[in-house]
Design a protein around this motif. Structure first.
Motif, short mmCIF file in Angstrom:
data_model
loop_
_atom_site.label_atom_id
_atom_site.label_comp_id
_atom_site.label_asym_id
_atom_site.label_seq_id
_atom_site.Cartn_x
_atom_site.Cartn_y
_atom_site.Cartn_z
N LYS A 16 0.93 -1.22 -0.10
CA LYS A 16 0.04 -0.12 -0.12
C LYS A 16 0.87 1.20 0.01
N LEU A 17 2.14 1.07 0.53
CA LEU A 17 2.91 2.33 0.58
C LEU A 17 3.62 2.56 -0.65
N THR A 18 3.54 1.70 -1.77
CA THR A 18 4.46 2.06 -2.70
C THR A 18 3.83 2.81 -3.84
N GLY A 19 2.58 2.92 -3.83
CA GLY A 19 1.80 3.89 -4.64
C GLY A 19 1.60 3.09 -5.96
N MET A 20 1.92 1.86 -5.89
CA MET A 20 1.51 1.00 -7.20
C MET A 20 0.23 0.24 -6.96
N PHE A 21 -0.40 0.68 -6.08
CA PHE A 21 -1.78 -0.24 -6.07
C PHE A 21 -2.83 0.90 -5.56
N SER A 22 -3.90 0.48 -6.03
CA SER A 22 -5.16 1.09 -5.50
C SER A 22 -5.96 0.31 -4.49
N GLU A 23 -6.92 0.94 -3.87
CA GLU A 23 -7.64 0.16 -2.75
C GLU A 23 -9.14 0.30 -2.96
N GLY A 24 -9.79 -0.90 -3.01
CA GLY A 24 -11.24 -0.90 -3.02
C GLY A 24 -11.91 -1.73 -2.02
N ASN A 25 -13.19 -1.92 -2.09
CA ASN A 25 -13.92 -2.86 -1.19
C ASN A 25 -13.41 -4.30 -0.65
N ARG A 26 -12.86 -4.74 -1.86
CA ARG A 26 -12.31 -6.03 -1.77
C ARG A 26 -10.58 -6.08 -1.51
N GLY A 27 -10.15 -4.97 -1.30
CA GLY A 27 -8.76 -4.95 -0.78
C GLY A 27 -8.14 -4.23 -1.94
N ILE A 28 -6.58 -4.39 -2.08
CA ILE A 28 -5.90 -3.58 -3.02
C ILE A 28 -5.64 -4.30 -4.44
N TYR A 29 -5.50 -3.35 -5.48
CA TYR A 29 -5.46 -4.07 -6.93
C TYR A 29 -4.50 -3.16 -7.70
N ASP A 30 -4.00 -3.67 -8.86
CA ASP A 30 -3.01 -2.98 -9.43
C ASP A 30 -3.40 -1.75 -9.89
N ARG A 31 -2.70 -0.46 -9.71
CA ARG A 31 -2.94 0.74 -10.19
C ARG A 31 -2.84 0.92 -11.63
N PHE A 32 -1.79 0.37 -12.19
CA PHE A 32 -1.62 0.32 -13.67
C PHE A 32 -1.81 -0.87 -14.40
N ARG A 33 -2.75 -0.79 -15.29
CA ARG A 33 -3.16 -1.78 -16.07
C ARG A 33 -3.56 -1.74 -17.45
N GLY A 34 -3.15 -2.45 -18.15
CA GLY A 34 -3.09 -2.25 -19.74
C GLY A 34 -2.29 -1.07 -20.31
N ARG A 35 -1.21 -0.85 -19.53
CA ARG A 35 -0.66 0.65 -20.08
C ARG A 35 0.85 0.28 -20.21
N LEU A 36 1.59 1.19 -20.88
CA LEU A 36 2.92 1.21 -21.24
C LEU A 36 3.47 1.87 -20.21
N ILE A 37 4.65 1.26 -19.58
CA ILE A 37 5.41 1.88 -18.29
C ILE A 37 6.58 2.32 -18.58
N TRP A 38 6.86 3.45 -17.83
CA TRP A 38 8.30 3.84 -17.90
C TRP A 38 8.59 4.12 -16.35
N PRO A 39 9.97 3.58 -15.97
CA PRO A 39 10.46 3.70 -14.60
C PRO A 39 10.89 4.90 -14.41
N ILE A 40 10.56 5.50 -13.26
CA ILE A 40 11.03 6.68 -12.93
C ILE A 40 12.38 6.49 -11.73
N ARG A 41 13.36 7.02 -12.18
CA ARG A 41 14.37 6.69 -11.11
C ARG A 41 15.07 7.96 -10.47
N ASP A 42 15.63 7.87 -9.25
CA ASP A 42 16.38 8.81 -8.79
C ASP A 42 17.52 9.09 -9.48
N ILE A 43 18.35 9.96 -8.86
CA ILE A 43 19.59 10.46 -9.22
C ILE A 43 20.61 9.43 -9.37
#
Length: 655
Positions: free
Chosen positions: A185-212
């Protein structure tokens, strides 16, 4: 629970770690004398580099804000991690296996710090998304990349991945790797609904965002399917790791080129960054769903080494109204840079990605090459808002554009733009020059908040007198700091002499013990060491450091890192930063031979000063004696004075 890391292992990590390599991941360092490097401080805003690193002693010190420490404390502060976590990170970096007081091998997965757990989850998710791009279900994602001119090699270079269309593909994967729902839940990669958490990103092209430093801290996701009701781009929300106002996409790939070329190109999207890098503009980065702001500028200035000796920041924006608005917002931040700021706008409105597709790599490089000064762009944008065919319109345009010209820092360029503005307005140069002068006076007299548009100031940091100035504490104020440790006036020749001697001894302790010291064999019985021990330092702060050097002894003289750390542990806490400062300040020597000569000369001057003091005391005693009543004492003092004079002459001959 795992015990503490063994002290000897902490010392080993500290000694084996090259602090310059660690700092290089965050700050652009330049040579500043023999074995010393400087850059813009990562802990406060500054225009001139005062952050100093000396790898030989394993320490850094900022002469602007007083921050100091070793590689461990640097990682702690930059990563916001605990001491334990910083040591473990550095140990992993050098491949050193740590031992713990309980005989274990360190904390297990459940005991790893929250930040590291989040980084681990992001790293695994990054690998998962990249592997998914190669599956049959990711055909639409690969088609999108191909349609933008990116092949498989480009996708791999930038770590592009794909989030499957299911609701829990990533969730199942990370659960299978031992992560709990509470952690996920702390990662920001998941959303939360009545049945618990699920993937925030679905059916999408993904770019990793990295720090310096290259750690993945979030993701950007692009919509691919029409039935996706979400926004076109969906980013990670704010988390412990991901702060969008402090993130620049591509900074991990661009940082070396930015530092080398003294150039930063700011584009608007992930594909624009990819297009620029592939076209040969390796200095491109992008913000992540927010305007280029103050925190981004801090990152950029450190990499550019933004110290007034060159460098440029180039903003690229679409040619439409929204792009112009973004450029003007960037201009408001222009005064925070010493580097020159520019804007590059493609007349057709094409962004770098589109431009590369339509006209090839050379067109992207040409776009950057045809940049215009940002203040020129801002002036012309202000003129467009007025009807210059009327007197009223021209006067209004002058009132709006004069403050922009007044902000131009380069006094050689400003008059040229006064003439340009006069030509654009069709008004006399004298009239425009008066308007610009009045605008400058109003800005100065109004004293607006530093860092706002119209100040002409740099950062609003309020750089006051350095702690190194006279009358300031010898270290950053701390509870219990003693007034006895106020730093003396640097113009005091005695204090200056004592400081130089301590710099020499702390940075090059071998000078205290002759040749034996070079191999760590120096002993307190050496003549130079005994002379130094016997010295009397009159400046309280320097006297305390001198006492600490004597207390530390020469046991670690062959290990510069341990030598400095030993002295720091012996001084009162308020003076520990002073020891770091003395350990990193550049000495005036460009070769090893010159350094040794300088060190010997400084100690000779210190010893001569001590002899002069002792001579003065004995001369006073001699003058108070009755030679006829105390002939033996009179003769003894004369002999001692003669011996001291011979020592003084010998020192001068040796130096």
């Amino acid at each position: 629970m795992a015990g503490l890391i063994k002290r000897e292992d902490i010392d080993e990590v500290r000694q084996r770690t090259d602090i310059k390599e660690v700092v290089d991941g965050y700050v652009t360092l330049k040579g500043a004398g023999l074995g010393t490097f400087k850059g813009l401080c990562p802990f406060h805003d500054e225009r001139s580099p005062s952050f100093t690193v000396r790898p030989q002693v394993g320490r850094y010190h900022c002469f602007g804000c007083g921050e100091d420490g070793d590689a461990i404390s640097f990682v702690q502060k930059m990563d916001h991690s605990s001491f334990h976590e910083a040591v473990e990170k550095l140990a992993a970096r050098i491949g050193y296996e740590l031992r713990y007081e309980d005989g274990g091998t360190g904390p297990n997965r459940e005991e790893v710090g929250k930040r590291q757990r989040l980084l681990d989850a992001h790293k695994i998710a990054d690998e998962f998304f990249r592997s998914q791009l190669l599956t049959a279900g990711a055909a639409e994602g690969r088609n999108f990349l191909h349609g933008r001119g990116f092949d498989r090699g480009a996708a791999e270079q930038f770590g592009v991945g794909y989030a499957p269309q299911g609701w829990d593909s990533l969730l199942k994967h990370l659960r299978g790797r031992g992560f709990t729902d509470a952690e996920l839940k702390l990662t920001g990669m998941f959303s939360e609904g009545n049945r618990g958490i699920y993937d925030r990103f679905r059916g999408r092209l993904i770019w990793p965002i990295r720090d310096i430093a290259g750690d993945t801290i979030g993701f950007g996701a692009r919509k691919l399917y029409e039935d996706d009701q979400g926004p076109k781009y969906l980013n990670t929300p704010e988390t412990v790791l991901y702060k969008k106002s402090q993130v620049l996409y591509g900074i991990d790939l661009a940082k070396r080129n930015i530092a080398k070329d003294r150039q930063l190109v700011v584009v608007e999207g992930y594909t624009d960054v990819m297009a620029c890098h592939l076209a040969g503009v390796g200095t491109a980065v992008a913000t992540c769903g927010t305007a280029f702001g103050t925190d981004h500028i801090k990152i950029a200035r450190r990499l550019l080494s933004d110290d007034g000796t060159g460098g440029e920041v180039i903003f690229t924006f679409d040619g439409d109204a929204a792009g112009q608005k973004a450029a003007l917002r960037a201009f408001e931040e222009d005064q925070r840079f010493v580097a020159q700021t520019y804007v590059a706008v493609e007349p057709s409105g094409a962004d770098p990605c589109d431009l590369r597709q339509l006209k090839g790599d050379a067109a992207v490089r040409d776009l950057i090459g045809t940049r215009r000064p940002l203040f020129e762009f801002a002036i012309r944008a202000s003129l467009k808002r007025h009807n210059l065919d009327t007197v009223e319109g021209r006067v209004a345009a002058l009132r709006e554009s004069a403050p922009v010209v007044a902000q131009i820092r380069d006094s050689g360029i400003r008059p040229a733009y006064v003439r340009e503005l006069a030509g654009w307005l069709g008004m006399p140069i004298e009239e425009v020059s008066r308007a610009v002068g009045l605008a400058a006076k109003r800005a100065a007299s109004g004293a607006p908040a530093a860092g706002t548009s119209g100040t002409g100031g740099a950062t609003g940091t309020g750089q006051g007198p350095s702690p190194a100035q006279a009358g300031q504490p010898a270290a950053a104020p701390t509870s219990g700091a003693s007034i006895a440790f106020m730093r003396p006036d640097p113009r005091d020749p005695v204090a200056a002499m004592e400081r130089q001697a301590l710099e020499v001894v702390i940075q090059n302790p071998a000078v205290l013990g002759g040749e034996a010291a070079l191999s760590g064999g120096a002993v307190p019985g050496s003549e130079t060491w005994e002379r130094f021990e016997a010295c009397h330092f009159v400046t309280p702060a320097y006297s305390a450091v001198h006492t600490a050097v004597r207390a530390a002894g020469l046991a670690h003289v062959g290990d510069p890192v341990a030598w400095v750390e030993g002295i720091r542990q012996e001084v009162p806490e308020p003076l520990q930063a002073l020891v770091s400062e003395l350990a990193v300040v550049p000495l005036p020597a460009s070769t090893s031979e010159a350094l040794q000569r300088y060190c010997r000369d400084i100690l000779a001057r210190l010893f001569e000063l001590q002899i002069t003091r002792v001579k003065a005391d004995k001369m006073g005693q001699l003058q108070r004696l009755d030679a006829s009543a105390q002939p033996e004492d009179f003769q003894r003092l004369n002999r001692e004075l003669m011996e001291l004079e011979m020592q003084r002459r010998a020192l001068r001959m040796d130096s």
